[in-house]
Write a protein that holds these residues in place. Structure first.
Motif, mmCIF file in Angstrom:
data_model
loop_
_atom_site.group_PDB
_atom_site.id
_atom_site.type_symbol
_atom_site.label_atom_id
_atom_site.label_comp_id
_atom_site.label_asym_id
_atom_site.label_seq_id
_atom_site.Cartn_x
_atom_site.Cartn_y
_atom_site.Cartn_z
ATOM 1 N N THR A 3 0.824 -1.199 0.000
ATOM 2 C CA THR A 3 0.000 0.000 0.000
ATOM 3 C C THR A 3 0.866 1.261 0.000
ATOM 4 O OG1 THR A 3 -1.663 1.233 1.243
ATOM 5 C CG2 THR A 3 -0.150 -0.140 2.518
ATOM 6 N N THR A 6 0.284 4.639 5.044
ATOM 7 C CA THR A 6 0.521 4.041 6.352
ATOM 8 C C THR A 6 -0.829 3.650 6.921
ATOM 9 O OG1 THR A 6 2.496 5.378 6.741
ATOM 10 C CG2 THR A 6 1.402 4.442 8.680
ATOM 11 N N LEU A 7 -1.000 2.399 7.308
ATOM 12 C CA LEU A 7 -2.289 1.914 7.786
ATOM 13 C C LEU A 7 -2.267 1.783 9.304
ATOM 14 C CD1 LEU A 7 -3.145 -0.826 5.130
ATOM 15 C CD2 LEU A 7 -3.710 1.609 5.119
ATOM 16 N N PHE A 32 0.032 -3.257 11.660
ATOM 17 C CA PHE A 32 -0.596 -1.940 11.622
ATOM 18 C C PHE A 32 -0.082 -1.047 12.747
ATOM 19 C CE2 PHE A 32 -3.666 -4.979 9.894
ATOM 20 C CZ PHE A 32 -4.031 -4.368 8.694
ATOM 21 N N THR A 239 -1.423 8.689 6.473
ATOM 22 C CA THR A 239 -2.037 7.614 7.247
ATOM 23 C C THR A 239 -3.511 7.464 6.891
ATOM 24 O OG1 THR A 239 -0.491 7.925 9.077
ATOM 25 C CG2 THR A 239 -2.575 6.813 9.588
ATOM 26 N N VAL A 240 -3.930 6.217 6.758
ATOM 27 C CA VAL A 240 -5.347 5.859 6.676
ATOM 28 C C VAL A 240 -5.642 5.009 7.905
ATOM 29 C CG1 VAL A 240 -7.158 4.674 5.388
ATOM 30 C CG2 VAL A 240 -5.366 5.931 4.161
ATOM 31 N N ARG A 258 -6.846 -3.825 4.806
ATOM 32 C CA ARG A 258 -5.558 -3.758 4.114
ATOM 33 C C ARG A 258 -5.745 -3.926 2.607
ATOM 34 N NH1 ARG A 258 -0.934 -5.373 6.865
ATOM 35 N NH2 ARG A 258 -2.068 -7.067 7.864
ATOM 36 N N PHE A 261 -7.059 -0.898 0.681
ATOM 37 C CA PHE A 261 -6.131 0.210 0.511
ATOM 38 C C PHE A 261 -4.783 -0.235 -0.068
ATOM 39 C CE2 PHE A 261 -9.404 2.149 2.911
ATOM 40 C CZ PHE A 261 -9.422 3.447 2.430
ATOM 41 N N SER A 262 -4.812 -1.343 -0.811
ATOM 42 C CA SER A 262 -3.651 -1.771 -1.572
ATOM 43 C C SER A 262 -4.009 -1.739 -3.051
ATOM 44 C CB SER A 262 -3.243 -3.198 -1.176
ATOM 45 O OG SER A 262 -4.215 -4.122 -1.629
#
Length: 274
Positions: A3, A6-7, A32, A239-240, A258, A261-262
């Motif tokens: 991704t 930043t998760l 995470f 960041t999400v 994840r 958002f990849s």
């Protein structure tokens, strides 16, 4: 391919059958960063020990009491924000979250103010300028979060993303940014991709959950892989944060987050919708 974001995951909403320390360890083990809410409800020494284990804390609530809209409330907000900064420094937390007014433990405003008057707007901007100055002195960023008033937070002033963005842009200080919560925005405003684009210069973080239900991406109506692709295309690489309940197994919920958002997740989802 990983991704571009930043998760992070809120430890307040997943693995809820476990003690907080174990929730955080599980989130960290899955790769995470970790978000917390009100630090006064946690054992800060235990959280510091988790940091020493390698846990990365992403954000936390940046005040305990107070409000934006009058001098007395502003003084209280600034005093408890300063206390929160001290805790954030111990935990290595870069972003401290604010709301339009103080919330109780049910997310309801301590003092409901559903209509923001002109004087309230002016007072809020003055208060946020003071908050931004505190952030600048202490080397942290405060982020103002939009909320929805239809389902979760009735009576909160400056609740919409448009309101929060107007306040943040008016202050125009890099130590005050927007915490853009797309779950709340979908309920209150919609048009999420354009909202992200408009907010981009002031984005501090994006938070997500699906609608309805406030569970992980893929459980409701929001095409999060399309949102993720748009965010990446417009150059957002911050960041999400998942601020959502798990619809079932928490580990599965986090993997769905994840995937959404990849790049691979976006391709799969958009192909399925074609």
């Amino acid at each position: 391919m990983g991704t571009p974001f930043t998760l992070a995951v809120s430890s307040e909403m997943v693995f809820v059958d476990l003690p907080v320390v174990e929730r955080i360890r599980r989130i960290h083990a899955l790769g995470f960063e970790v978000e917390i809410w009100d630090w006064t409800r946690h054992d800060v020494d235990a959280l510091v020990a988790l940091r020493e284990e390698g846990v990365v804390f992403s954000s936390m609530t940046g005040y305990v009491r107070g409000r934006l809209t009058d001098d007395e409330g502003a003084d209280e907000l600034l005093a408890t924000a300063a206390e929160s900064v001290a805790v954030a420094r111990r935990l290595g937390i870069p972003r401290l979250n604010l709301h339009g007014t103080g919330l109780d433990d049910r997310g309801l405003p301590v003092r409901p103010e559903p209509v923001a008057t002109g004087p309230m707007w002016l007072a809020a901007e003055r208060t946020l300028r003071r908050v931004a100055a505190l952030g600048e002195r202490e080397g942290v960023t405060f982020v103002l979060e939009n909320l929805n008033t239809a389902v979760d937070h009735p009576g909160v002033p400056f609740a919409t993303a448009a309101d929060c963005l107007a306040l943040v842009a008016g202050v125009d200080n890099p130590h005050l940014k927007l915490m853009l919560d797309l779950y709340h925005a979908q309920i209150g405003e919609g048009n999420l991709i354009q909202l992200c684009r408009s907010a981009l210069p002031h984005l501090g973080e994006v938070q997500v959950a699906d609608v309805p239900g406030r569970c992980e991406p893929g459980t409701g109506e929001i095409a999060y892989p399309a949102v993720a692709r748009a965010l990446a295309e417009m150059g957002y690489a911050g960041t999400v944060g998942l601020e959502a309940y798990a619809s079932g197994d928490p580990e599965v919920a986090l993997e769905r987050f994840r995937a959404a958002f990849s790049p691979e997740g976006a391709v799969r989802e958009l192909s399925a919708r074609a």
